[in-house]
Structure formats: C-alpha cells, structure tokens
Design a protein around this motif. Structure first.
Motif, PDB file in Angstrom:
ATOM      1  N   THR A  77       0.692  -1.251  -0.094  1.00 28.91           N
ATOM      2  CA  THR A  77       0.167  -0.063  -0.131  1.00 28.91           C
ATOM      3  C   THR A  77       1.050   1.223   0.014  1.00 28.91           C
ATOM      4  O   THR A  77       0.587   2.447  -0.663  1.00 28.91           O
ATOM      5  N   GLU A  80       2.316   1.735  -3.501  1.00 23.74           N
ATOM      6  CA  GLU A  80       1.327   2.364  -4.165  1.00 23.74           C
ATOM      7  C   GLU A  80       1.028   3.802  -4.053  1.00 23.74           C
ATOM      8  O   GLU A  80       0.959   4.682  -5.183  1.00 23.74           O
ATOM      9  N   ARG A  81       1.135   3.981  -3.011  1.00 22.23           N
ATOM     10  CA  ARG A  81       0.957   5.694  -2.507  1.00 22.23           C
ATOM     11  C   ARG A  81       2.123   6.460  -2.943  1.00 22.23           C
ATOM     12  O   ARG A  81       1.728   7.486  -3.538  1.00 22.23           O
TER      13      ARG A  81
END
Length: 100
Positions: A77, A80-81
């Motif tokens: 995550t 991805e951010r």
C-alpha cells in the motif's frame, strides 16, 4: 509510580508502573487472558511455569504472524501511494514546464 496487580493464567503478579500506563497494562492483561485458557489446557494441569511457557509461545506465534502479514500489506500500500504521488509530481512538473 504505583503498584498494579495483574492476573495472568490464574496467578496474581504485582508490578510497578506509571499511572498513565495503567490502562495499557489492563489492555495487555486482557489480551493475555484471551489466550490463558488455551495455555492452561496445553500445560495439562502441570506447573504454572509450564503454563506461562505455553502462553509465551502462543503470544510469540501471534506476534510472528502479525509481523509477517500486515508488514507486507502495508509495504504494498505504501509503495502504491508513493508511486501515485510521484506520478502526480511528474505530471505537475510537466505541466509547469509547458506553461513556462
């Protein structure tokens, strides 16, 4: 510092702690208590030390699983951010370069 008595696997233990740590210690006591019955069954009625050993093994196993699974999910995550933000920065730089 104040004393607090914690119940672990049917035994009482008194420890010293700061007043502000008391709620956290009670939460930890409850978490340990959640696994205490399984540890006492695993010890088969043997010594309290054996019960505490099984309790430590159960908690260490739970910690090991928690460290493995969420870390990977958080990493994916987070990556991805970061990628999304880098793309947004690149786009902004391209747009500002086009308008200059």
């Amino acid at each position: 510092m104040a004393d607090i008595t914690l119940q672990v696997a049917g035994r009482s233990y008194t420890v010293s702690a700061r007043d502000e740590d008391m709620p956290h210690l009670r939460a930890l006591e409850a978490r340990i208590g959640h696994h205490a019955d399984a540890a006492m069954r695993a010890a088969g009625g043997q010594s309290g030390e054996r019960t505490l050993l099984y309790l430590a093994l159960i908690l260490a196993d739970a910690l090991d699983e928690a460290e493995k699974k969420p870390a990977a999910a958080r990493s994916d995550t987070l990556l991805e951010r970061i990628a999304d933000r880098l793309e947004a920065v690149a786009e902004a730089l391209e747009e500002s370069g086009e308008t200059s």
